[in-house]
Design a protein around this motif. Structure first.
Motif, short mmCIF file in Angstrom:
data_model
loop_
_atom_site.label_atom_id
_atom_site.label_comp_id
_atom_site.label_asym_id
_atom_site.label_seq_id
_atom_site.Cartn_x
_atom_site.Cartn_y
_atom_site.Cartn_z
N PRO A 1 22.38 39.30 -20.28
CA PRO A 1 21.11 38.58 -20.41
C PRO A 1 20.52 38.67 -21.82
O PRO A 1 19.32 38.52 -22.01
CB PRO A 1 20.22 39.27 -19.37
CG PRO A 1 20.74 40.66 -19.30
CD PRO A 1 22.23 40.56 -19.56
N PHE B 1 20.44 36.61 -24.30
CA PHE B 1 19.69 35.43 -24.73
C PHE B 1 18.77 34.89 -23.65
O PHE B 1 17.73 34.32 -23.95
CB PHE B 1 20.65 34.36 -25.23
CG PHE B 1 21.38 34.81 -26.46
CD1 PHE B 1 20.74 34.87 -27.69
CD2 PHE B 1 22.69 35.23 -26.38
CE1 PHE B 1 21.39 35.33 -28.82
CE2 PHE B 1 23.36 35.69 -27.50
CZ PHE B 1 22.71 35.73 -28.73
N THR B 2 19.12 35.07 -22.38
CA THR B 2 18.26 34.59 -21.30
C THR B 2 17.16 35.61 -20.97
O THR B 2 16.20 35.29 -20.30
CB THR B 2 19.07 34.33 -20.02
OG1 THR B 2 19.72 35.53 -19.62
CG2 THR B 2 20.08 33.22 -20.24
N GLN C 1 18.56 38.05 -15.78
CA GLN C 1 19.42 37.39 -14.80
C GLN C 1 19.07 37.98 -13.44
O GLN C 1 18.87 39.19 -13.34
CB GLN C 1 20.90 37.66 -15.10
CG GLN C 1 21.40 37.08 -16.40
CD GLN C 1 21.60 35.58 -16.34
OE1 GLN C 1 21.74 34.99 -15.28
NE2 GLN C 1 21.59 34.94 -17.49
N ILE D 1 8.42 37.08 -18.24
CA ILE D 1 9.80 37.05 -17.77
C ILE D 1 9.96 37.73 -16.40
O ILE D 1 11.08 37.87 -15.91
CB ILE D 1 10.78 37.65 -18.80
CG1 ILE D 1 10.49 39.13 -19.08
CG2 ILE D 1 10.78 36.82 -20.08
CD1 ILE D 1 11.54 39.81 -19.94
#
Length: 134
Positions: free
Chosen positions: A62, A64-65, A68, A90
């Motif tokens: 994760p 860059f995101t 997850q 987030i």
């Protein structure tokens, strides 16, 4: 929690340890993974997720995101978080309250982590790794 030390000599030892550790986890629980780049934080998180959600579960990093999700397991990578206010955006608070929450690079979130957080410190030990569980 009493500090526990594990000496792991290979990636397979690390995966075996993570599979055994995963089987002890019940939500909600927060796991903070500490260690330099390349120490195995993502490998431990991936193995925990695959142990609990199936070995064929695709577990991308994760990085860059930032997060997850895997049906009750949340995997965060906070390396790129610049401000603690981003953590709410987030979904960290929700995950901590409800999920098995795995956090790589947890230092920015230290004020939000519950007292019951399990901290895993990973360092180089010869060709292997030393894990300190606190």
């Amino acid at each position: 929690m009493v500090e526990k030390i594990f000496l792991l000599n290979s990636v397979e030892d690390t995966r075996a340890w993570a599979r055994d550790f995963a089987k002890t986890l019940k939500s909600p629980v927060t796991i903070a993974l500490h260690g330099d780049l390349g120490m195995g934080k993502s490998e431990i998180a991936r193995t925990i997720i695959q142990t609990l959600r199936g070995e064929n579960t695709v577990v991308p990093s994760p990085t860059f995101t930032l997060v997850q999700s895997y049906d009750g397991i949340s995997h965060f990578d906070l390396y790129r978080i610049a401000d603690v206010s981003e953590l709410e955006e987030i979904g960290l608070d929700y995950a901590i309250e409800n999920d098995i929450t795995l956090i790589e690079w947890p230092d920015i979130a230290k004020e939000k982590l519950p007292e019951s957080t399990v901290h895993i410190y990973i360092t180089q030990n010869g060709e292997g790794r030393k894990l300190v569980l606190q």
